[in-house]
Motif scaffolding. Structure first.
Motif, PDB file in Angstrom:
ATOM      1  N   LEU A  54      27.446  35.763  39.511  1.00  0.00           N
ATOM      2  CA  LEU A  54      27.892  36.345  38.243  1.00  0.00           C
ATOM      3  C   LEU A  54      27.697  37.853  38.177  1.00  0.00           C
ATOM      4  CD1 LEU A  54      26.583  33.622  35.763  1.00  0.00           C
ATOM      5  CD2 LEU A  54      28.945  34.000  36.507  1.00  0.00           C
ATOM      6  N   GLN A  55      26.976  38.433  39.135  1.00  0.00           N
ATOM      7  CA  GLN A  55      26.722  39.874  39.085  1.00  0.00           C
ATOM      8  C   GLN A  55      28.004  40.688  39.211  1.00  0.00           C
ATOM      9  OE1 GLN A  55      23.771  41.064  41.921  1.00  0.00           O
ATOM     10  NE2 GLN A  55      22.056  40.361  40.664  1.00  0.00           N
ATOM     11  N   SER A  56      28.974  40.208  39.993  1.00  0.00           N
ATOM     12  CA  SER A  56      30.218  40.959  40.143  1.00  0.00           C
ATOM     13  C   SER A  56      30.976  41.046  38.824  1.00  0.00           C
ATOM     14  CB  SER A  56      31.104  40.305  41.206  1.00  0.00           C
ATOM     15  OG  SER A  56      31.432  38.973  40.841  1.00  0.00           O
ATOM     16  N   PHE A  57      30.803  40.045  37.956  1.00  0.00           N
ATOM     17  CA  PHE A  57      31.486  40.059  36.665  1.00  0.00           C
ATOM     18  C   PHE A  57      30.684  40.798  35.590  1.00  0.00           C
ATOM     19  CE2 PHE A  57      32.571  35.735  38.493  1.00  0.00           C
ATOM     20  CZ  PHE A  57      33.712  36.195  39.137  1.00  0.00           C
ATOM     21  N   ILE A  58      29.366  40.605  35.617  1.00  0.00           N
ATOM     22  CA  ILE A  58      28.518  41.177  34.562  1.00  0.00           C
ATOM     23  C   ILE A  58      28.123  42.618  34.883  1.00  0.00           C
ATOM     24  CG2 ILE A  58      26.314  40.934  33.348  1.00  0.00           C
ATOM     25  CD1 ILE A  58      26.479  37.932  33.853  1.00  0.00           C
ATOM     26  N   VAL A  59      27.693  42.866  36.115  1.00  0.00           N
ATOM     27  CA  VAL A  59      27.180  44.184  36.490  1.00  0.00           C
ATOM     28  C   VAL A  59      28.300  45.104  36.959  1.00  0.00           C
ATOM     29  CG1 VAL A  59      25.600  45.425  38.017  1.00  0.00           C
ATOM     30  CG2 VAL A  59      24.954  43.177  37.098  1.00  0.00           C
ATOM     31  N   GLY A  61      31.657  44.683  36.675  1.00  0.00           N
ATOM     32  CA  GLY A  61      32.833  44.739  35.820  1.00  0.00           C
ATOM     33  C   GLY A  61      34.098  44.158  36.401  1.00  0.00           C
ATOM     34  N   VAL A  62      33.994  43.329  37.416  1.00  0.00           N
ATOM     35  CA  VAL A  62      35.181  42.671  37.965  1.00  0.00           C
ATOM     36  C   VAL A  62      35.665  41.623  36.963  1.00  0.00           C
ATOM     37  CG1 VAL A  62      36.081  41.268  39.852  1.00  0.00           C
ATOM     38  CG2 VAL A  62      34.421  43.069  40.325  1.00  0.00           C
ATOM     39  N   SER A  63      36.954  41.596  36.719  1.00  0.00           N
ATOM     40  CA  SER A  63      37.515  40.649  35.773  1.00  0.00           C
ATOM     41  C   SER A  63      37.537  39.244  36.374  1.00  0.00           C
ATOM     42  CB  SER A  63      38.934  41.060  35.384  1.00  0.00           C
ATOM     43  OG  SER A  63      39.547  40.063  34.597  1.00  0.00           O
ATOM     44  N   THR A  76      38.269  47.683  50.099  1.00  0.00           N
ATOM     45  CA  THR A  76      37.961  48.985  50.692  1.00  0.00           C
ATOM     46  C   THR A  76      38.970  50.062  50.310  1.00  0.00           C
ATOM     47  OG1 THR A  76      39.175  48.380  52.709  1.00  0.00           O
ATOM     48  CG2 THR A  76      36.806  47.900  52.652  1.00  0.00           C
ATOM     49  N   ALA A  77      39.964  49.732  49.503  1.00  0.00           N
ATOM     50  CA  ALA A  77      40.974  50.716  49.115  1.00  0.00           C
ATOM     51  C   ALA A  77      40.404  51.696  48.094  1.00  0.00           C
ATOM     52  CB  ALA A  77      42.201  50.005  48.538  1.00  0.00           C
ATOM     53  N   GLU A  78      41.163  52.769  47.845  1.00  0.00           N
ATOM     54  CA  GLU A  78      40.732  53.747  46.852  1.00  0.00           C
ATOM     55  C   GLU A  78      40.634  53.107  45.470  1.00  0.00           C
ATOM     56  OE1 GLU A  78      42.116  58.133  45.127  1.00  0.00           O
ATOM     57  OE2 GLU A  78      43.168  57.198  46.823  1.00  0.00           O
ATOM     58  N   ASN A  79      41.580  52.259  45.176  1.00  0.00           N
ATOM     59  CA  ASN A  79      41.531  51.450  43.963  1.00  0.00           C
ATOM     60  C   ASN A  79      41.340  49.991  44.388  1.00  0.00           C
ATOM     61  OD1 ASN A  79      42.038  53.635  42.163  1.00  0.00           O
ATOM     62  ND2 ASN A  79      44.224  53.531  42.718  1.00  0.00           N
ATOM     63  N   PRO A  80      40.101  49.586  44.588  1.00  0.00           N
ATOM     64  CA  PRO A  80      39.835  48.258  45.163  1.00  0.00           C
ATOM     65  C   PRO A  80      40.346  47.128  44.280  1.00  0.00           C
ATOM     66  CG  PRO A  80      37.810  49.221  44.302  1.00  0.00           C
ATOM     67  CD  PRO A  80      38.845  50.300  44.250  1.00  0.00           C
ATOM     68  N   GLU A  81      40.777  46.067  44.950  1.00  0.00           N
ATOM     69  CA  GLU A  81      41.259  44.869  44.267  1.00  0.00           C
ATOM     70  C   GLU A  81      40.490  43.671  44.798  1.00  0.00           C
ATOM     71  OE1 GLU A  81      45.896  45.512  43.328  1.00  0.00           O
ATOM     72  OE2 GLU A  81      45.388  45.701  45.463  1.00  0.00           O
ATOM     73  N   TYR A  82      40.135  42.765  43.888  1.00  0.00           N
ATOM     74  CA  TYR A  82      39.269  41.639  44.251  1.00  0.00           C
ATOM     75  C   TYR A  82      39.904  40.323  43.820  1.00  0.00           C
ATOM     76  CZ  TYR A  82      35.938  45.472  44.673  1.00  0.00           C
ATOM     77  OH  TYR A  82      35.314  46.651  45.003  1.00  0.00           O
ATOM     78  N   GLY A  83      41.091  40.056  44.303  1.00  0.00           N
ATOM     79  CA  GLY A  83      41.755  38.798  43.994  1.00  0.00           C
ATOM     80  C   GLY A  83      41.453  37.746  45.044  1.00  0.00           C
ATOM     81  N   ALA A  84      40.795  36.676  44.643  1.00  0.00           N
ATOM     82  CA  ALA A  84      40.381  35.632  45.587  1.00  0.00           C
ATOM     83  C   ALA A  84      41.295  34.417  45.570  1.00  0.00           C
ATOM     84  CB  ALA A  84      38.952  35.183  45.271  1.00  0.00           C
ATOM     85  N   GLY A 274      24.282  44.194  47.539  1.00  0.00           N
ATOM     86  CA  GLY A 274      24.333  44.722  46.179  1.00  0.00           C
ATOM     87  C   GLY A 274      25.610  45.467  45.856  1.00  0.00           C
ATOM     88  N   SER A 275      26.478  45.709  46.857  1.00  0.00           N
ATOM     89  CA  SER A 275      27.743  46.391  46.588  1.00  0.00           C
ATOM     90  C   SER A 275      28.699  45.445  45.865  1.00  0.00           C
ATOM     91  CB  SER A 275      28.368  46.887  47.891  1.00  0.00           C
ATOM     92  OG  SER A 275      28.682  45.793  48.739  1.00  0.00           O
ATOM     93  N   VAL A 276      29.800  46.030  45.373  1.00  0.00           N
ATOM     94  CA  VAL A 276      30.764  45.216  44.641  1.00  0.00           C
ATOM     95  C   VAL A 276      31.375  44.151  45.550  1.00  0.00           C
ATOM     96  CG1 VAL A 276      32.836  45.250  43.218  1.00  0.00           C
ATOM     97  CG2 VAL A 276      31.271  47.197  43.173  1.00  0.00           C
TER      98      VAL A 276
END
Length: 308
Positions: A54-59, A61-63, A76-84, A274-276
Motif C-alpha cells: 500500500l505504500q505506493s498508493f499512500i506514500v 501517490g500512485v493511483s 524509468t521514463a521522465e514521466n513514469p507510468e505504473y500500469g500493471a 523504498g523507491s516508487v
C-alpha cells in the motif's frame, strides 16, 4: 509376597498412566505451538505485504485505478507510468488457459485409474504422477525453452517462440499431477454403494461414471482444479523462461507477454529499496496475495458443498 507384587503392579500401572498423561500434555502443547506458529507467520506475512504493497498508493501517490487498469508500464521514463494491467492479464490468461488443458486431462486420468484400469495399472500410474509433482519448475522451464519455444517459433511469421501459448503448455503440464492426484483421491473415496446401486438399476459403466460418480465427486474435482490454478498463478521461474517477459498486452496466444511473478522476479533486484518502482513491485505482490486468498475462499466454498 503376593501383597508386595500387587503393590508393585499398582505402582507400575499408576506410573504408566502418569507417563501417558504427560505424553498427551506434551503432544497437545506441541500441536498448539505449531498451530499458533502457522497462524502467526500467516498474519505476519499478510501484514508486512499489506503495508509494503500500500505504500505506493499512500506514500508515493500512485493511483490505484491507474495501477490496476492502465496498460502502460514505464517506471524509468521522465514521466513514469505504473500500469500493471498487462501483467495481471498475463497471469490470469496463462492460469485459465492452463486450467482448461489440465482439468479435463487430470479428471480423465483419475477416472481411468480408479474405474477402468486394473489394479496393476494404478500401481504403475500413481507413482508416475507423484514423480511429476517432485520435478523442479526450472526443469519444466528448461525443457520448454529448448523444445517447446523453438517448435512454436516455426509457426510464427516473426520473432521467437516465446509466447502465451508456451507458458500455457508448460503450466498445464506442471499442474496436471496436482489435479490428477487430488481427483484420483476424490474418485477413490466414493462409497462402493454408489457403483453397486447404479449397476443394480441396469446402468452401464460409462453411465455410472458420467451420471453418478462424477456428479458425486464434483466439488472435490473442482477443488483439485482450483488448487492447480493457484499453483499456476503463483509460478514464476518456468513461465519466465518461455513467455517472453514483455510489457505489452498480448493480442493472441502467440504473442509474448509478462506476468506478475515474472516482472517481480526480473525487476526487484534492480530497484532501490523504498523507491516508487520498488513499492509498485510490492503492490504486485499484494495483488498476488489477494488472488491467493480468493482461491482459498473458493476452495473453502467448494469443500462445504461436499455431500459425501
Amino acid at each position: 509376597m503376593k501383597q508386595i507384587e500387587h503393590t508393585e503392579a499398582s505402582d507400575r500401572l499408576i506410573s504408566s498412566k502418569k507417563n501417558r498423561q504427560m505424553d498427551e500434555v506434551r503432544g497437545s502443547i506441541l500441536v498448539k505451538f505449531c498451530a499458533f506458529l502457522m497462524i502467526a507467520v500467516s498474519i505476519a506475512i499478510t501484514i508486512f505485504l499489506g503495508i509494503k504493497g500500500l505504500q505506493s498508493f499512500i506514500v508515493n501517490g500512485v493511483s490505484p485505478i491507474e495501477f490496476l487498469t492502465s496498460i502502460n508500464w514505464n517506471p524509468t521514463a521522465e514521466n513514469p507510468e505504473y500500469g500493471a494491467f498487462p501483467f495481471i492479464f498475463g497471469s490470469i490468461a496463462v492460469t485459465l488457459l492452463s486450467a482448461l488443458i489440465a482439468a479435463p486431462l487430470g479428471i480423465a486420468g483419475a477416472i481411468f485409474m480408479t474405474e477402468i484400469a486394473p489394479a496393476w495399472g494404478r500401481k504403475i500410474l500413481q507413482p508416475v504422477i507423484e514423480l511429476l509433482v517432485g520435478i523442479p519448475s526450472v526443469v519444466y522451464g528448461f525443457i520448454g525453452l529448448t523444445v517447446l519455444v523453438p517448435f512454436i517459433g516455426h509457426f510464427k511469421s516473426s520473432g521467437s517462440g516465446h509466447s502465451v501459448l508456451a507458458g500455457t503448455i508448460v503450466l498445464s503440464i506442471m499442474i496436471l499431477p496436482t489435479v490428477t492426484s487430488i481427483a484420483t483421491d476424490a474418485m477413490a473415496s466414493l462409497p462402493k454403494s454408489l457403483r453397486e446401486g447404479s449397476y443394480a438399476l441396469g446402468a452401464t459403466r460409462w453411465q455410472t461414471i458420467r451420471r453418478v460418480l462424477v456428479p458425486a465427486a464434483l466439488p472435490t474435482l473442482m477443488t483439485a482444479v482450483v488448487l492447480g490454478m493457484a499453483r499456476a498463478f503463483g509460478e514464476a521461474l518456468a513461465v519466465q523462461m518461455v513467455i517472453g517477459n514483455t510489457r505489452n498486452l498480448p493480442e493472441s496466444i502467440m504473442d509474448t507477454a509478462g506476468t506478475l511473478t515474472t516482472i517481480i522476479t526480473l525487476n526487484m533486484g534492480h530497484t532501490t529499496y523504498g523507491s516508487v518502482e520498488n513499492n509498485t513491485l510490492w503492490s504486485m505482490g499484494l495483488v498476488l496475495l489477494v488472488v491467493s486468498f480468493m482461491f482459498i475462499l473458493i476452495i473453502r466454498y467448494l469443500s462445504s458443498r461436499r455431500k459425501i
